[in-house]
Design an enzyme around this catalytic site. Structure first.
Site, PDB file in Angstrom:
ATOM      1  N   CYS A 292       0.792  -1.227   0.000  1.00  0.00           N
ATOM      2  CA  CYS A 292       0.000   0.000   0.000  1.00  0.00           C
ATOM      3  C   CYS A 292       0.834   1.292   0.000  1.00  0.00           C
ATOM      4  O   CYS A 292       0.457   2.248  -0.693  1.00  0.00           O
ATOM      5  CB  CYS A 292      -1.025   0.008   1.133  1.00  0.00           C
ATOM      6  SG  CYS A 292      -0.534  -0.773   2.656  1.00  0.00           S
TER       7      CYS A 292
ATOM      8  N   ARG B  84       7.914 -10.785   5.353  1.00  0.00           N
ATOM      9  CA  ARG B  84       7.781 -10.546   6.796  1.00  0.00           C
ATOM     10  C   ARG B  84       8.523 -11.640   7.541  1.00  0.00           C
ATOM     11  O   ARG B  84       8.449 -12.818   7.168  1.00  0.00           O
ATOM     12  CB  ARG B  84       6.303 -10.524   7.213  1.00  0.00           C
ATOM     13  CG  ARG B  84       5.550  -9.372   6.540  1.00  0.00           C
ATOM     14  CD  ARG B  84       4.083  -9.377   6.868  1.00  0.00           C
ATOM     15  NE  ARG B  84       3.359  -8.530   5.919  1.00  0.00           N
ATOM     16  CZ  ARG B  84       2.044  -8.512   5.794  1.00  0.00           C
ATOM     17  NH1 ARG B  84       1.301  -9.284   6.562  1.00  0.00           N
ATOM     18  NH2 ARG B  84       1.463  -7.725   4.910  1.00  0.00           N
TER      19      ARG B  84
ATOM     20  N   GLN C 278       0.638 -11.091  -2.585  1.00  0.00           N
ATOM     21  CA  GLN C 278      -0.739 -10.667  -2.333  1.00  0.00           C
ATOM     22  C   GLN C 278      -1.400 -10.235  -3.634  1.00  0.00           C
ATOM     23  O   GLN C 278      -0.770  -9.574  -4.463  1.00  0.00           O
ATOM     24  CB  GLN C 278      -0.761  -9.498  -1.344  1.00  0.00           C
ATOM     25  CG  GLN C 278      -0.316  -9.862   0.060  1.00  0.00           C
ATOM     26  CD  GLN C 278      -0.348  -8.651   0.972  1.00  0.00           C
ATOM     27  OE1 GLN C 278       0.240  -7.623   0.682  1.00  0.00           O
ATOM     28  NE2 GLN C 278      -1.042  -8.767   2.087  1.00  0.00           N
TER      29      GLN C 278
ATOM     30  N   ASP D 238      -3.095  -7.808  -4.399  1.00  0.00           N
ATOM     31  CA  ASP D 238      -3.389  -6.541  -3.735  1.00  0.00           C
ATOM     32  C   ASP D 238      -3.994  -5.527  -4.699  1.00  0.00           C
ATOM     33  O   ASP D 238      -3.648  -5.493  -5.881  1.00  0.00           O
ATOM     34  CB  ASP D 238      -2.088  -5.963  -3.163  1.00  0.00           C
ATOM     35  CG  ASP D 238      -2.237  -5.539  -1.720  1.00  0.00           C
ATOM     36  OD1 ASP D 238      -3.379  -5.449  -1.249  1.00  0.00           O
ATOM     37  OD2 ASP D 238      -1.205  -5.292  -1.077  1.00  0.00           O
TER      38      ASP D 238
ATOM     39  N   HIS E   6      -5.540  -1.195  -4.457  1.00  0.00           N
ATOM     40  CA  HIS E   6      -5.875  -0.028  -3.641  1.00  0.00           C
ATOM     41  C   HIS E   6      -6.679   0.936  -4.497  1.00  0.00           C
ATOM     42  O   HIS E   6      -6.255   1.299  -5.595  1.00  0.00           O
ATOM     43  CB  HIS E   6      -4.604   0.610  -3.089  1.00  0.00           C
ATOM     44  CG  HIS E   6      -3.866  -0.321  -2.174  1.00  0.00           C
ATOM     45  ND1 HIS E   6      -2.862  -1.147  -2.627  1.00  0.00           N
ATOM     46  CD2 HIS E   6      -4.032  -0.605  -0.857  1.00  0.00           C
ATOM     47  CE1 HIS E   6      -2.423  -1.891  -1.614  1.00  0.00           C
ATOM     48  NE2 HIS E   6      -3.114  -1.579  -0.534  1.00  0.00           N
TER      49      HIS E   6
ATOM     50  N   LYS F  46     -12.072  -3.225   8.706  1.00  0.00           N
ATOM     51  CA  LYS F  46     -12.124  -4.064   7.515  1.00  0.00           C
ATOM     52  C   LYS F  46     -13.288  -5.041   7.574  1.00  0.00           C
ATOM     53  O   LYS F  46     -13.854  -5.310   8.641  1.00  0.00           O
ATOM     54  CB  LYS F  46     -10.810  -4.827   7.347  1.00  0.00           C
ATOM     55  CG  LYS F  46     -10.364  -5.606   8.586  1.00  0.00           C
ATOM     56  CD  LYS F  46      -9.005  -6.251   8.381  1.00  0.00           C
ATOM     57  CE  LYS F  46      -8.587  -7.028   9.637  1.00  0.00           C
ATOM     58  NZ  LYS F  46      -7.505  -7.982   9.385  1.00  0.00           N
TER      59      LYS F  46
ATOM     60  N   HIS G 130      -8.404  -0.784   0.661  1.00  0.00           N
ATOM     61  CA  HIS G 130      -7.452  -1.878   0.463  1.00  0.00           C
ATOM     62  C   HIS G 130      -8.265  -3.140   0.183  1.00  0.00           C
ATOM     63  O   HIS G 130      -9.291  -3.377   0.845  1.00  0.00           O
ATOM     64  CB  HIS G 130      -6.614  -2.128   1.720  1.00  0.00           C
ATOM     65  CG  HIS G 130      -5.887  -0.932   2.244  1.00  0.00           C
ATOM     66  ND1 HIS G 130      -4.511  -0.858   2.289  1.00  0.00           N
ATOM     67  CD2 HIS G 130      -6.344   0.239   2.775  1.00  0.00           C
ATOM     68  CE1 HIS G 130      -4.147   0.299   2.824  1.00  0.00           C
ATOM     69  NE2 HIS G 130      -5.245   0.976   3.135  1.00  0.00           N
TER      70      HIS G 130
END
Length: 644
Positions: free
Chosen positions: A335, A364, A382, A384, A386, A470, A516
């Site tokens: 993000c 991570r 991910q 992902d 946005h 979320k 997100h």
């Protein structure tokens, strides 16, 4: 008299000092026989706890998650007593309930335990349980508590971090333990136990502290419940994604590459590509634009976003450049990068929403003991995206993302799911960034959208991301296990931290709202769950090989190649097994590889210009034309893969 409000909204008057069990008896004797735990005004209590004020009471049985939690919490106490009696000198630490069962972390000192000791521990637990000992809570001063555990450094450390006046012990039989409460009435309710495994665990999860032995167990109020659970475990072993991933040649791991860093083999890479293309096609129709961002970013990027403050300890340490005063981090989130992409141009309200999507790999640091196949890794991708929108667009954009998530689930056979709105923990505001007003607007926007879409959701306090609330999609797999997959988040805070703007119709600059979104979540975890949910029998549109051609002998290889070309012309993924093995062995191995269809080629098939088709699992479809077979596959695909 006190007024007790029940979950159905009814209010009953009782004498002060009434217990939850008394209330259950006042409703029905049958309910009283089933009640094992309770909550009063949101706090877990014992069923024998006297109630002295007005309040709301919820009664739990084994069928409720809170009931199971109390049952397994109590069982952990029984396990601890059994260990203390069987292994004198062992030091107990903590023993919480978990999603399925419980564990206790123990410093066994000079003792060691292994699978051969499990039966002995189980027998001792059942012996204790048959004593029907009541669980009794009592308060104790800090000084007294420290005296009790003067020879146990682990309990001493826990007690030292507690406030005097808030410390409680739980007693049953001759055993006592430091405990906050939440137990079943007595040990006799525990009828079946099983020690499942032992593992190493660092004290308080800190690899710099002593390593303990974690003993995992599970218990039930009936023996048949345990039998059913163990049968489910056996089925889970067959479906273990690590086992299936190896058998289907999808992925592997290498100690030289590093723990928690999966290597995707050709078939696995092709599977991932199909999943990505499936989502990309839907995203394109929904107006998303694909972007690509680096695997690293300057530390300052994540300081600005807040990720460094919140997740810095769980991230890989900064990479320092050799000649310049710069620090970089392996990307923990996509993000912040997408915020900078948005910021690279000036936008008008007429340009919004902007929808940036990326299959971005992030990193991570997970402790080695917590790594598990594809479900817990150190590097993962991910799906992902946005979205940057105006306040007027937020509701429609959020609902459109819900539709996309439901489309993904439906196409992949995940029909059993629930949703939860994850909001702030009001007791710990320090865990979050941003002002209260924006949080309230974001939370209400999610609740309104979920209601309008007819989702059956629950609100979970304390489960929000640090930057926003979320909507989480909780999927139950074929084994009844619950996983959090898709997630949609509303964020007012990162646009502020990155100073993102757009020019409104009033010609003034305004902040966009950020959504997100990740329907798969982690590609690695999603593939693991999909493997275990389907047992490797993916939907036909996703299978690496949709049909395998098995010739009875080398004489029919030329015709086999002709059939292969015809199938490929119909966009069917097929291959020919050219090996000089018996047809029986080829069929058996094809079954193991989960190929949906086997095409048998022999003398009669070649003579008639047809194929004999056998379905995975043994169903014989007989001799048909290649065109007829192509129609069968296309119909199979259309049953699951709908248009978005």
């Amino acid at each position: 008299m006190i007024q007790i409000t029940l979950p159905d909204g009814s209010v009953k008057a009782f004498d002060a000092g009434v217990t939850p069990m008394d209330v259950a008896n006042s409703i029905s004797e049958g309910l009283a026989r089933q009640v094992i735990s309770a909550k009063f005004n949101g706090t877990t209590i014992e069923v024998a706890t006297p109630l002295t004020t007005d309040g709301s009471l919820v009664l739990y049985t084994w069928r409720d998650d809170e009931g199971k939690k109390a049952f397994w919490h109590s069982s952990a106490h029984v396990l601890a007593q059994a260990i203390e009696e069987l292994y004198p000198g062992s030091q107990l630490t903590i023993g919480p309930p978990i999603e399925n069962g419980f564990y206790y972390d123990v410093d066994f000192g000079e003792h060691t335990i292994s699978e051969k000791d499990f039966k002995t521990i189980e027998d001792k637990m059942l012996e204790i349980a048959r004593g029907k000992y009541d669980f009794n809570m009592r308060s104790i001063s800090k000084a007294e508590a420290l005296a009790v555990y003067k020879d146990n450094p682990y309990k001493t450390e826990l007690i030292e971090n507690l406030e005097d006046g808030s410390i409680t012990f739980c007693d049953h039989a001759t055993f006592t333990d430091l405990c906050r409460g939440g137990h079943i009435p007595n040990t006799g309710i525990i009828k079946a136990v099983k020690i499942l495994s032992v593992a190493g665990a660092y004290w308080r999860g800190d690899e710099n502290k002593p390593q303990l032995t974690r003993v995992y167990g599970i218990s039930f109020p009936k023996q048949k419940d345990l039998k059913e659970y163990l049968e489910l475990l056996e089925e889970a072993k067959k479906r273990d994604h690590r086992k299936l991933g190896k058998e289907l040649e999808l992925f592997t791991f290498s100690q030289k590459v590093g723990q928690g860093l999966p290597l995707w083999l050709p078939k696995g890479a092709a599977l991932r590509e199909r999943l990505e293309n499936f989502l990309k096609a839907a995203q394109k129709k929904a107006g998303y634009e694909m972007v690509v961002t680096p695997h690293i970013g300057q530390k300052e990027l994540y300081v600005t976003s807040g990720h460094y403050a919140k997740y810095g300890a769980d991230s890989f340490q900064p990479i320092k450049t050799p000649r310049e005063d710069e620090e970089f981090l392996l990307k923990p989130m996509n993000c912040p990068h997408h915020c900078e992409i948005y910021k690279s141009a000036q936008w008008s309200y007429k340009d919004l929403p902007k929808r940036y999507a990326e299959f971005g790999t992030v990193y991570r640091y997970e402790q080695s003991g917590e790594l598990h196949g594809l479900t817990r890794v150190r590097g993962f991708t991910q799906d992902d995206a946005h979205l940057f929108c105006t306040p007027d667009q937020l509701d429609a954009e959020f609902k459109n993302v819900i539709d996309l998530v439901l489309y993904v689930f439906g196409s992949l056979g995940f029909e059993n799911f629930s949703t939860q709105v994850s909001v702030r923990d009001p007791e710990h505001p320090e865990k979050y960034i941003g002002n209260v007003e924006n949080w309230e607007k974001a939370e209400q926007a999610i609740i309104n959208a979920a209601k309008d879409k007819g989702l059956d959701f629950v609100i979970e306090e304390g489960e929000a991301a640090f930057y926003g609330p979320k909507l989480d999609f909780m999927v139950k797999d074929a084994l009844g296990r619950q996983w959090q997959l898709g997630t949609i988040q509303v964020d007012y805070n990162l646009p502020e931290r990155f100073e993102l703007t757009y020019k409104g119709s009033d010609n003034e600059l305004h902040r966009p709202i950020m959504i997100h979104r990740a329907p798969f979540g982690s590609m690695e975890r999603f593939v693991a769950l999909l493997l275990e949910h389907t047992g490797g029998n993916f939907p036909i549109w996703l299978m690496p090989v949709q049909a395998i051609i098995l010739s009875i002998s080398e004489k029919y290889e030329k015709y086999s190649e002709k059939v292969l070309n015809l199938l490929e012309n119909n966009e069917i993924r097929a291959l020919v097994d050219h090996r000089s093995e018996t047809i029986g062995k080829k069929i058996r191995e094809s079954e193991m590889q989960k190929h949906p269809y086997m095409i048998i080629i022999g003398e009669q098939e070649e003579a008639e210009g047809k194929i004999t088709v056998r379905k995975h699992g043994g169903e014989d479809l007989g001799m048909i034309t290649v065109d007829a077979f192509a129609d069968i596959i296309k119909e199979d695909i259309s049953k699951t893969l709908k248009s978005f």
